[in-house]
Scaffold this motif. Structure first.
Motif, short mmCIF file in Angstrom:
data_model
loop_
_atom_site.label_atom_id
_atom_site.label_comp_id
_atom_site.label_asym_id
_atom_site.label_seq_id
_atom_site.Cartn_x
_atom_site.Cartn_y
_atom_site.Cartn_z
N LYS A 22 -3.42 -1.13 -7.61
CA LYS A 22 -3.34 -0.11 -6.57
C LYS A 22 -4.18 -0.48 -5.29
O LYS A 22 -3.95 -0.22 -4.15
N GLY A 23 -5.18 -1.42 -5.45
CA GLY A 23 -5.53 -2.21 -4.23
C GLY A 23 -4.61 -2.82 -3.24
O GLY A 23 -4.67 -2.56 -2.18
N GLN A 24 -3.79 -3.33 -3.95
CA GLN A 24 -2.65 -4.32 -3.44
C GLN A 24 -1.66 -3.24 -2.80
O GLN A 24 -1.23 -3.44 -1.41
N ASN A 25 -1.55 -2.29 -3.36
CA ASN A 25 -0.52 -1.24 -2.85
C ASN A 25 -1.10 -0.65 -1.81
O ASN A 25 -0.37 -0.24 -0.45
N ASN A 26 -2.46 -0.29 -1.72
CA ASN A 26 -3.11 0.25 -0.83
C ASN A 26 -3.25 -0.66 0.80
O ASN A 26 -2.70 -0.31 1.85
N LEU A 27 -3.27 -2.08 0.45
CA LEU A 27 -3.19 -2.79 1.59
C LEU A 27 -1.80 -2.97 2.06
O LEU A 27 -1.66 -3.09 3.34
N ALA A 28 -0.84 -3.06 0.98
CA ALA A 28 0.45 -3.04 1.73
C ALA A 28 0.65 -1.55 2.35
O ALA A 28 1.45 -1.82 3.50
N TYR A 29 0.29 -0.58 2.08
CA TYR A 29 0.45 0.50 2.64
C TYR A 29 -0.08 0.68 4.25
O TYR A 29 0.47 0.97 5.12
N GLU A 30 -1.47 0.01 4.37
CA GLU A 30 -2.13 0.01 5.40
C GLU A 30 -1.33 -0.78 6.41
O GLU A 30 -1.44 -0.57 7.86
N ALA A 55 6.25 2.91 3.67
CA ALA A 55 4.91 3.16 3.16
C ALA A 55 4.42 4.20 2.64
O ALA A 55 4.04 4.54 1.44
N PHE A 56 5.49 5.38 2.85
CA PHE A 56 5.38 6.74 2.24
C PHE A 56 5.69 6.49 0.71
O PHE A 56 5.50 7.50 -0.09
N LEU A 294 -10.79 -0.94 7.37
CA LEU A 294 -9.80 -1.95 6.69
C LEU A 294 -10.13 -3.38 7.43
O LEU A 294 -10.73 -3.69 8.39
N PRO A 295 -9.52 -4.29 6.39
CA PRO A 295 -9.86 -5.50 6.91
C PRO A 295 -9.21 -5.93 8.18
O PRO A 295 -8.32 -5.50 8.73
N LEU A 296 -10.01 -6.89 8.81
CA LEU A 296 -9.40 -7.22 10.21
C LEU A 296 -8.00 -7.95 10.25
O LEU A 296 -6.88 -7.57 11.28
N LYS A 297 -7.37 -8.31 9.14
CA LYS A 297 -5.96 -8.84 9.11
C LYS A 297 -5.13 -7.58 9.29
O LYS A 297 -4.04 -7.78 9.89
N ILE A 298 -5.47 -6.62 8.53
CA ILE A 298 -4.83 -5.31 8.63
C ILE A 298 -4.83 -4.57 10.03
O ILE A 298 -3.86 -4.39 10.68
N TYR A 299 -6.13 -4.75 10.52
CA TYR A 299 -6.39 -4.10 11.64
C TYR A 299 -5.69 -4.44 13.03
O TYR A 299 -5.17 -3.83 13.75
#
Length: 426
Positions: A22-30, A55-56, A294-299
């Motif tokens: 779930k966490g990985q999916n959330n990061l992929a989504y973000e 994403a959706f 969110l982590p800086l990598k995503i931001y």
């Protein structure tokens, strides 16, 4: 091990695997949302839509991302999907009916489907009316949201033009609007403190933050606003993302390194290239996580550049290098002062001052004194100006000792200057 324990530990393992997945999916989504958000700002619907759709599939959109998707589909002239996502946005809690009414991303829907647009607009207005009934200060929310819309509207016009003359005209209008909004925001802060979410809603507090964030011409006001936000940190009345942004904005405006990594460097072409200096950068994601960021990598994907969080050693090395480079530039400047190569003194101190978090307040005062002496010898404007710049920075930091200032003969020629009077009299 018994079957009982196998089942027990097996269940724990499955739950652990579920949360990891779930966490990985959330990061992929973000990550997809971040990339799509940048394309959304660039009005690049052809590349934004596939990312949003992907994403959706991982997660249902919230109100904001559904709203963005609707805008992209409208630009693509896909009426069915645009109205579909507008309805999703409203059902998920989108509350800014006025923003919807003027958003240029929906010009196609307004022009081609006036009846359906009228229906969606009425639905938005009804949703907003229902939302306002829950708020303690709905009229203040309307006032602040109108200010926020005006702020974003004129900035949108600016990024849509490449005409130099028009750009200058729009920038002046932005400056005028920012000053007008600043005066109103000061009164709001004086009367209400930092407005609470229960008073003006999350959209209202976001728009108030937007006005304060753009009040760089009055850093003391930004500091005062941040102080009022601090009073709400332990409650649910404050958007912590807004707090992080303003905290970093104030830090950078005072030439300190930022804490949460919300501020970026911009190139001359108007593109974001990297994050501005972050103190103990290896710990930035931990600090961001405490605020739900969110982590800086995503931001970073929101701005179109890639980023990797540094190790402890790398971050420590960077902080040390900044300190050493600052000191080297200052020492070089002092040598040039002894040989009366004043332009080189200026250049070295100017470069040192551009290292975020580099110069201490004591070093700022020392620089101001040195340039005051140079101005006394040369009467050249740039030395007077930079001396006052260093003094003003210390004043804004709250680190200006008036007794030391007034007793220092290097500054005697500044006594009639307005900037000097502002520091002395406030």
């Amino acid at each position: 091990m018994s079957l009982k324990y196998l089942k027990q530990y097996g269940l724990v393992f499955l739950l652990f695997s579920f949360y990891i997945s779930k966490g990985q999916n959330n990061l992929a989504y973000e990550a997809l949302i971040a990339e799509a958000s940048l394309l959304h700002l660039q009005k690049d619907y052809k590349n934004a839509i596939p990312k949003l759709e992907k994403a959706f599939l991982l997660k249902e959109p919230d109100a904001l991302n559904a709203y963005k998707a609707a805008g992209m589909y409208s630009l693509a002239q896909n009426e069915a999907e645009a109205f579909k996502y507008l309805n999703i946005a409203l059902n998920k809690g989108w509350t800014e009916a006025e923003q919807l009414s003027i958003d240029p991303y929906f010009d196609f829907l307004r022009a081609k489907y006036p009846y359906k647009w009228k229906t969606i607009k009425e639905k938005a207005q009804l949703k907003e009316q229902q939302y306002e009934k829950k708020l303690k200060l709905p009229e203040l929310r309307k006032q602040i949201n109108a200010m926020g819309i005006a702020d974003q509207k004129i900035r949108y016009w600016k990024i849509q033009t490449s005409d130099p003359a028009l750009l200058n005209e729009l920038q002046q209008k932005i400056n005028d609007l920012d000053f007008k909004n600043l005066l109103i925001a000061k009164e709001i802060l004086k009367t209400n403190g930092w407005p609470k979410i229960s008073e003006i809603g999350k959209d209202g507090t976001h728009n108030f933050w937007l006005i304060v964030q753009h009040a760089d011409q009055d850093i003391l006001f930004q500091k005062a606003a941040l102080h009022e936000m601090d009073k709400l940190k332990a409650t649910k009345e404050l958007d912590m993302e807004n707090y992080a942004f303003l905290y970093d904005r104030v830090q950078c405006n005072l030439n300190y390194k930022q804490v949460y990594g919300t501020q970026v460097n911009w190139t001359q072409n108007g593109e974001a290239s990297s994050f501005r200096g972050i103190i103990k950068e290896n710990e930035a994601d931990k600090r961001r996580n405490e605020f739900g960021l969110l982590p800086l990598k995503i931001y970073a994907l929101n701005y179109g550049f890639k980023y990797t969080i540094p190790t402890v050693e790398e971050a420590s090395k960077k902080d040390k290098e900044d300190t050493e480079n600052t000191l080297n530039l200052i020492n070089e400047a002092k040598k040039f002062y002894e040989t009366k190569e004043f332009q080189k003194v200026y250049d070295n101190y100017n470069n040192a001052s551009m290292i975020l978090g580099g110069m201490t307040s004591d070093q700022n005062f020392e620089a101001a004194e040195l340039f005051g002496k140079i101005y006394n010898q040369t009467n050249e404007e740039q030395y007077r100006s930079i001396s006052l710049d260093f003094l003003s920075l210390n004043y804004l930091r709250g680190d200006l000792n008036l007794k030391s200032l007034l007793s220092n003969t290097a500054f005697q020629k500044f006594y009639t200057e307005n900037r000097w009077k502002d520091m002395i009299n406030k």
